[in-house]
Design a protein around this motif. Sequence first.
Motif, short mmCIF file in Angstrom:
data_model
loop_
_atom_site.label_atom_id
_atom_site.label_comp_id
_atom_site.label_asym_id
_atom_site.label_seq_id
_atom_site.Cartn_x
_atom_site.Cartn_y
_atom_site.Cartn_z
N ASN A 151 0.66 -1.46 -0.16
CA ASN A 151 -0.53 0.04 -0.51
C ASN A 151 1.06 1.19 -0.06
OD1 ASN A 151 0.38 -0.41 3.04
ND2 ASN A 151 -0.26 1.12 3.37
N MET A 152 2.20 1.24 0.39
CA MET A 152 2.79 2.65 0.48
C MET A 152 4.35 1.97 -0.06
SD MET A 152 2.92 5.07 3.18
CE MET A 152 1.82 6.56 3.17
N CYS A 153 4.99 2.82 -0.97
CA CYS A 153 6.74 2.71 -0.76
C CYS A 153 6.61 3.97 -0.31
CB CYS A 153 6.89 2.02 -2.40
SG CYS A 153 8.63 2.71 -2.39
N LYS A 154 7.52 4.11 0.41
CA LYS A 154 7.47 5.57 0.95
C LYS A 154 8.98 5.69 0.40
CE LYS A 154 6.92 5.03 6.08
NZ LYS A 154 7.43 5.24 7.29
N GLY A 155 9.44 5.46 -0.62
CA GLY A 155 11.09 5.37 -1.25
C GLY A 155 10.34 6.28 -2.26
N LEU A 156 9.58 6.27 -2.93
CA LEU A 156 8.71 6.72 -4.27
C LEU A 156 7.89 8.11 -3.65
CD1 LEU A 156 6.59 4.15 -5.92
CD2 LEU A 156 8.26 4.97 -6.76
N ILE A 157 7.83 8.23 -2.06
CA ILE A 157 7.35 9.29 -2.11
C ILE A 157 8.42 10.21 -1.48
CG2 ILE A 157 6.42 10.42 0.54
CD1 ILE A 157 4.98 7.76 0.75
N ILE A 158 9.87 9.46 -1.40
CA ILE A 158 10.59 10.86 -0.99
C ILE A 158 11.56 11.47 -2.46
CG2 ILE A 158 13.78 9.98 -0.55
CD1 ILE A 158 11.54 10.62 1.60
N SER A 180 11.38 -1.35 9.45
CA SER A 180 11.32 -1.77 7.41
C SER A 180 11.06 -0.98 6.22
CB SER A 180 11.91 -2.98 7.50
OG SER A 180 9.55 -3.21 8.04
N GLY A 181 10.21 -0.26 6.84
CA GLY A 181 9.46 0.23 5.49
C GLY A 181 9.95 1.89 5.63
N ASP A 182 11.36 2.07 6.51
CA ASP A 182 12.24 3.64 5.94
C ASP A 182 13.42 3.05 5.99
OD1 ASP A 182 10.22 5.03 7.24
OD2 ASP A 182 10.20 4.34 9.41
N TYR A 183 13.16 2.08 5.40
CA TYR A 183 15.09 1.19 4.46
C TYR A 183 14.52 2.05 3.19
CZ TYR A 183 18.66 -1.42 3.22
OH TYR A 183 19.86 -1.58 2.65
N CYS A 184 13.82 1.70 2.63
CA CYS A 184 13.64 1.97 0.68
C CYS A 184 13.97 3.02 1.00
CB CYS A 184 12.53 1.73 0.62
SG CYS A 184 12.56 1.53 -1.43
N PRO A 185 12.92 4.49 1.50
CA PRO A 185 13.45 6.01 1.48
C PRO A 185 14.76 5.84 1.80
CG PRO A 185 11.73 5.45 3.28
CD PRO A 185 12.11 4.43 2.00
#
Length: 274
Positions: A151-158, A180-185
């Motif tokens: 539902n959410m890729c934080k990397g794409l938001i960053i 763990s969701g903060d790793y991609c950004p």
Amino acid sequence: MAGVVVVFDFDKTIVDCDSDNWVVDELGFTDIFNQLLPTMPWNSLMDRMMMELHSHGKTIDDIAQVLKRIPIHPRVVPAIKAAHALGCDLRIVSDANVFFIETILEHLGIRECFSEINTNPGYVNEEGRVSILPYHDFSKAPDGCSLCPPNMCKGLIIERIQDSILPEEKKRFIYLGDGSGDYCPSLRLKERDFVMPRKNFPLWDLICKDPLLIKAEIHEWNDGEDQERILLHLINKISNEESAHKKISVDCKLQTIAVAAHEAALPQVLKVHQ
């Protein structure tokens, strides 16, 4: 500090627990939550839990009152207010939801400190219950990221935030997170940026596996007191570096002007001597 963008995760970063679990547990619905947990994605589960709360007579005010009691370290709000007062652009990127986050921020008196909140939609629907939707509608098309929940890729938001900033603004990022969701950004940050993972939490563990994958400078923190101290130190560091850079630029311009003036005057001096 117009040149600094500070991006906060919310759960276990601004507040000291998971806001979803906090509401479910405080209102006495942990058993139902645990029964449903293996059957659906987290985001869908939380919408179902809001339906369960509503069907059992829990009101919007009941949820809001629970959110206002959420634990938060006493130094977090002063840190946010200080960063905002220094002119930093503060944003939130969170897998919670708009209703929970805005209710808490408004209660704490810091909603106006944030220029943008990126999170799952959450609102009171026509039935009078909180409805929670995914930030990215994964039922239609997955975000394609293997590191993030569907539902959410934080990397794409960053990346979107980075792309929205003009190159000449030369803004630097400070990213604070724990999960763990903060790793991609964190992987999307650049060499002049900073990442602040919460020590001994999933983001910290992932970074420690191979720190060289992270281009940004890493500064871990333990609690709100640590968070305030390190965040304000980094903002001050960036400020000092920008001031030094501006001074060098001014000195170079003055030197260029002096040289040009000298060269312009030189023919006149030679003529006099002749």
